[in-house]
Design an enzyme around this catalytic site. Structure first.
Site, PDB file in Angstrom:
ATOM      1  N   ASP A  59      31.846  53.082  34.503  1.00  0.00           N
ATOM      2  CA  ASP A  59      32.269  52.508  33.214  1.00  0.00           C
ATOM      3  C   ASP A  59      33.526  51.651  33.386  1.00  0.00           C
ATOM      4  O   ASP A  59      34.401  51.626  32.534  1.00  0.00           O
ATOM      5  CB  ASP A  59      32.517  53.614  32.166  1.00  0.00           C
ATOM      6  CG  ASP A  59      32.811  53.069  30.770  1.00  0.00           C
ATOM      7  OD1 ASP A  59      32.445  51.915  30.486  1.00  0.00           O
ATOM      8  OD2 ASP A  59      33.441  53.801  29.972  1.00  0.00           O
ATOM      9  N   CYS A 107      33.852  61.663  18.027  1.00  0.00           N
ATOM     10  CA  CYS A 107      34.664  61.469  16.822  1.00  0.00           C
ATOM     11  C   CYS A 107      35.559  62.680  16.555  1.00  0.00           C
ATOM     12  O   CYS A 107      36.709  62.522  16.154  1.00  0.00           O
ATOM     13  CB  CYS A 107      33.762  61.222  15.610  1.00  0.00           C
ATOM     14  SG  CYS A 107      32.893  59.652  15.680  1.00  0.00           S
ATOM     15  N   MET A 165      30.266  59.732   8.357  1.00  0.00           N
ATOM     16  CA  MET A 165      29.540  60.902   8.868  1.00  0.00           C
ATOM     17  C   MET A 165      28.082  60.803   8.398  1.00  0.00           C
ATOM     18  O   MET A 165      27.706  61.314   7.351  1.00  0.00           O
ATOM     19  CB  MET A 165      30.205  62.187   8.373  1.00  0.00           C
ATOM     20  CG  MET A 165      29.500  63.471   8.791  1.00  0.00           C
ATOM     21  SD  MET A 165      29.355  63.660  10.587  1.00  0.00           S
ATOM     22  CE  MET A 165      28.004  64.835  10.669  1.00  0.00           C
ATOM     23  N   TRP A 179      41.829  48.274  26.394  1.00  0.00           N
ATOM     24  CA  TRP A 179      41.908  47.024  25.634  1.00  0.00           C
ATOM     25  C   TRP A 179      43.321  46.756  25.119  1.00  0.00           C
ATOM     26  O   TRP A 179      43.577  45.666  24.601  1.00  0.00           O
ATOM     27  CB  TRP A 179      40.933  47.079  24.443  1.00  0.00           C
ATOM     28  CG  TRP A 179      41.293  48.213  23.541  1.00  0.00           C
ATOM     29  CD1 TRP A 179      40.838  49.496  23.628  1.00  0.00           C
ATOM     30  CD2 TRP A 179      42.246  48.183  22.495  1.00  0.00           C
ATOM     31  NE1 TRP A 179      41.469  50.270  22.693  1.00  0.00           N
ATOM     32  CE2 TRP A 179      42.334  49.489  21.974  1.00  0.00           C
ATOM     33  CE3 TRP A 179      43.046  47.177  21.933  1.00  0.00           C
ATOM     34  CZ2 TRP A 179      43.182  49.819  20.920  1.00  0.00           C
ATOM     35  CZ3 TRP A 179      43.901  47.511  20.880  1.00  0.00           C
ATOM     36  CH2 TRP A 179      43.948  48.824  20.390  1.00  0.00           C
ATOM     37  N   ARG A 216      39.330  44.744  15.803  1.00  0.00           N
ATOM     38  CA  ARG A 216      40.555  44.316  16.492  1.00  0.00           C
ATOM     39  C   ARG A 216      41.129  43.017  15.985  1.00  0.00           C
ATOM     40  O   ARG A 216      42.229  42.651  16.386  1.00  0.00           O
ATOM     41  CB  ARG A 216      40.308  44.223  17.998  1.00  0.00           C
ATOM     42  CG  ARG A 216      40.291  45.576  18.630  1.00  0.00           C
ATOM     43  CD  ARG A 216      40.216  45.544  20.140  1.00  0.00           C
ATOM     44  NE  ARG A 216      39.452  46.711  20.484  1.00  0.00           N
ATOM     45  CZ  ARG A 216      38.134  46.733  20.587  1.00  0.00           C
ATOM     46  NH1 ARG A 216      37.432  45.626  20.490  1.00  0.00           N
ATOM     47  NH2 ARG A 216      37.520  47.845  20.825  1.00  0.00           N
TER      48      ARG A 216
HETATM   49 CA    CA Z   1      32.081  51.556  28.183  1.00  0.00          CA
END
Ligand code: CA
Length: 707
Positions: free
Chosen positions: A334, A638, A677, A422, A149
């Protein structure tokens, strides 16, 4: 391919450029480049708005992290002339989430796998590039993508933290590392770093991620000059058989009751927001969710489980706690409180207050007095079925008992993506409005089958330890067929009254960070690839351009040589059905726009979203079902739920015959680990890998019927 530029810098800067062959040196003189010193310090940041309003010196622009640009050249009258000034391809299919820094006309930013660029902010020409060579297989340990970020700048250095947990200082002029430290306390656990470091008061501050895998959170401060460790603050207690690392852990330990949380880790990672407050010499850290998510497993005797889901104020010099506020006591969903925090001065109830603002995942917008941590406001900004309201007398949310999920699976709002994640907010102090993206994204919370049968939950090595079994869960959702719709919004929110001055409903739930400017405009990129300027007062669209890539990163604004720019990283990867990334594939770029410019992006062809005929389905119904659960536990994070990637990483329903032929060598042999991967041979047998392949084939067959 990622190559390190730094060592070659003196010889061949352009040799590392990803552009075409450079012109012969005798025909074109090199363009003059801006001064690259990045001499940023506290005084320069404090004076930025008056001395250099066109700079962007910290992650959130200044120490307050309000992300409000005072520039006015691009405004409601002129924005129609806004066009692309330059762009640069960044060659990745992983999500772009970073905020660039703008210092002395130089743009610094990071990209997935922490490749760091310094560009001429006027034209995008590369000044240097540094690749810290993060191993590709680290991607396996990152819960939510290969992400970076941003960066920090201080006294001639650029600070970066890498996905594999290193913190480094680079010479801002050359990109050459000055020092590097390992921030990870336990390399047997899946710690990663995706957030931007912050620097102030002579120190660099960094946390980490990994709570989903099962780790113990902490924040560390290092000497900015030498990299020497100054202090470390743990966010959750460790093994009770061991001494407390610092006094705050004794306080926290009293709020964890029963259970063996330390074996899974406890969680509480500080993976995003760390804010420095020069008014009080404080560092505010935003603390994440519990590991596991489910509190009855983590702390069966109850308790608030400090400092999960809390905002904690620490002395910047010593790391000693001054106060804390817990947004979600005994987190069960969460509900991280790691979302961006903004500092401001504002009048509340007749008194001038120095406040901190945050809109964490749990759906309430908090305004807190920075002097003592007192809760001033906690207004609901999204649908919250988990709690009715925050009791202002106690500061605690009032949970909805009808939404307990111990006995029955429950659709609950917000889900683990939060009502707000975020994605950056922006505060326009002249209007008293915070602009930010939010969503109603429900989640089916349920107890793990293992726990329901035995009353126990055992840590899974190198897998998610949320105690929400995503494999069974996704199968259950498909079988129930009652998944509610997710929605996205852009809000103009008054943090004092809790009123929304306006709301723009988005057609897609997952959109980008926000920038407000003194040009009376609010900029946001979205999943459909539209970068839009909204009227700050009404939310009406004043300007829009399609950039053919999904956006989740926040725009910034800066000025060079008297011209204002808007810049944004584009190419989010995996941003869901009907996104620009699904339509066109994900093209990663940094794009910079200014008035009167008209550079055109290459128009990508629309992808053929048809699903080619897959190989024959040969497995039994039981094996395909088992493959679905394994896919949901391991692959879905993913490659997308139910094998629909929707942009970015490969959509396995469309796997080529070559991929099917090489399946075992990819999944178990790690033949594509450089791309992220890695091998899953430690979790899957040959038969399991084949079961997953058969499930993917079944999904291809199913979706071919529908098209
Ligand atoms: Ca989390």
């Amino acid at each position: 391919m990622r190559t390190s530029c730094a060592l070659l810098l003196c010889l061949f800067v352009v040799a590392c450029s990803d552009d075409a062959t450079p012109p012969p040196p005798d025909t074109i003189a090199p363009a003059p480049q801006p001064t690259v010193t990045a001499m940023v310090d506290e005084a320069r940041i404090a004076a930025m708005d008056t001395v250099e309003p066109g700079a962007w010196l910290t992650y959130g622009r200044n120490y307050e992290e309000q992300r409000f640009s005072p520039l006015t050249q691009i405004n409601q009258d002129t924005v129609a002339d806004l066009g692309i000034a330059w762009y640069k391809d960044l060659h990745t299919f992983h999500p772009l989430e970073a905020t660039p820094l703008i210092i002395d006309g130089v743009m610094y930013f990071s990209t997935p796998f922490n490749i760091i660029y310094a560009l001429d902010a006027k034209n995008g020409e590369e000044i240097w590039r540094y690749d810290p060579e993060v191993p590709g297989e680290t991607a396996r340990d990152a819960c939510c993508g290969v992400i970076s970020r941003g960066l920090a700048a201080y006294k001639g250095r650029i600070y970066a933290a890498t996905l594999d947990g290193r913190l480094m200082a680079l010479d801002a002029a050359t990109g050459v590392p000055v020092w590097e430290v390992d921030t990870i306390i336990d390399r047997t656990r899946q710690y990663t770093i995706t957030g931007a470091p912050r620097v102030a008061s002579g120190k660099v501050y960094i946390g980490n991620g990994g709570a989903e895998y099962g780790v113990r959170g902490y924040v560390t401060a290092y000497d900015a000059d030498t990299g020497e460790q100054a202090w470390r603050f743990y966010t959750v207690p460790g093994d009770p058989a061991l001494p407390f690392e610092h006094a705050e852990m004794e306080l926290a330990a009293k709020t964890w009751k029963g259970g063996e949380w330390w074996k899974i880790g406890g969680g509480g990672t500080v993976w995003n927001s760390i804010v420095y407050d020069p008014d009080f010499n404080n560092i505010y850290i935003g603390v994440g969710n519990g590991a596991p998510w489910t509190r009855i497993i983590r702390s069966p005797g109850g308790g608030d489980n400090l400092f999960l889901a809390s905002i904690v104020a620490l002395d910047a010099d010593t790391g000693v706690m001054k106060w804390y506020y817990q947004t979600t006591p005994g987190d069960n969903w969460d509900y991280t409180a790691v979302q961006d925090m903004m500092l401001a001065d504002m009048e509340i109830d007749g008194a001038q207050r120095k406040v901190l603002m945050q809109a964490p995942k749990n759906g309430f917008f908090y305004v807190i007095d920075r002097s003592d941590g007192k809760l001033l406001r906690a207004h609901k900004f999204a649908t919250t079925t988990w709690a009715t309201h925050v009791d202002m007398a106690t500061g605690r949310p009032v949970e909805n008992p009808d939404k307990a999920y111990v006995d029955n699976a429950q659709w609950i709002l917000p889900g683990p993506f939060g009502a707000h994640n975020w994605q950056a907010m922006s505060y326009d102090a002249s209007r008293g409005l915070v602009y930010f993206d939010s969503h109603d994204a429900p989640f089916l919370y349920s107890m793990p089958q293992e726990y329901q049968k035995s009353g126990f939950y055992k840590r899974r090595i190198r897998q998610w330890n949320t105690a929400v079994e995503f494999g069974h869960l996704q199968q259950m959702i498909r079988q129930r067929g009652d998944e509610p719709e997710s929605k996205g919004y852009l809000n103009a929110f008054d943090p004092i009254t809790g009123e929304k001055k306006w709301v723009v409903e988005k057609s897609h739930p997952d959109n980008g960070g926000v920038l407000a400017t003194a040009g009376n405009l609010v900029f946001q990129g979205d999943a459909l690839g539209d970068l839009t300027a909204f009227d700050s007062d009404t939310g009406e669209v004043r300007w829009q351009i399609n950039l053919y890539s999904s956006m989740i990163a926040p725009p910034i604004s800066y000025a060079v040589d008297g011209e204002q720019y808007i810049a944004i990283q584009i190419g989010a990867g995996g941003r869901g059905p009907d996104s620009a990334d699904e339509k066109y594939g994900s093209t990663a770029r940094i794009v910079s726009l200014k008035l009167g410019a008209n550079v055109q992006l290459p128009v990508p062809p629309e992808l053929d979203l048809g699903i080619p005929e897959p190989p024959p389905l040969t497995a039994s119904v039981e094996d395909i079902s088992r493959g679905e659960v394994l896919y949901g536990d391991i692959c879905t994070f993913c490659h997308g739920p139910s094998a629909r990637s929707a942009g970015g990483l490969p959509d396995l329903r469309r796997a080529s015959p070559e991929t099917h032929a090489a399946w075992q060598s990819i999944v178990l042999g790690g033949s594509k680990k450089a791309n992220g991967m890695a091998s899953f041979a430690d979790l899957l047998t040959n038969d399991d890998a084949e079961r997953i392949r058969q499930f993917v084939i079944s999904r291809a067959i199913e979706d071919r019927k529908e098209t």
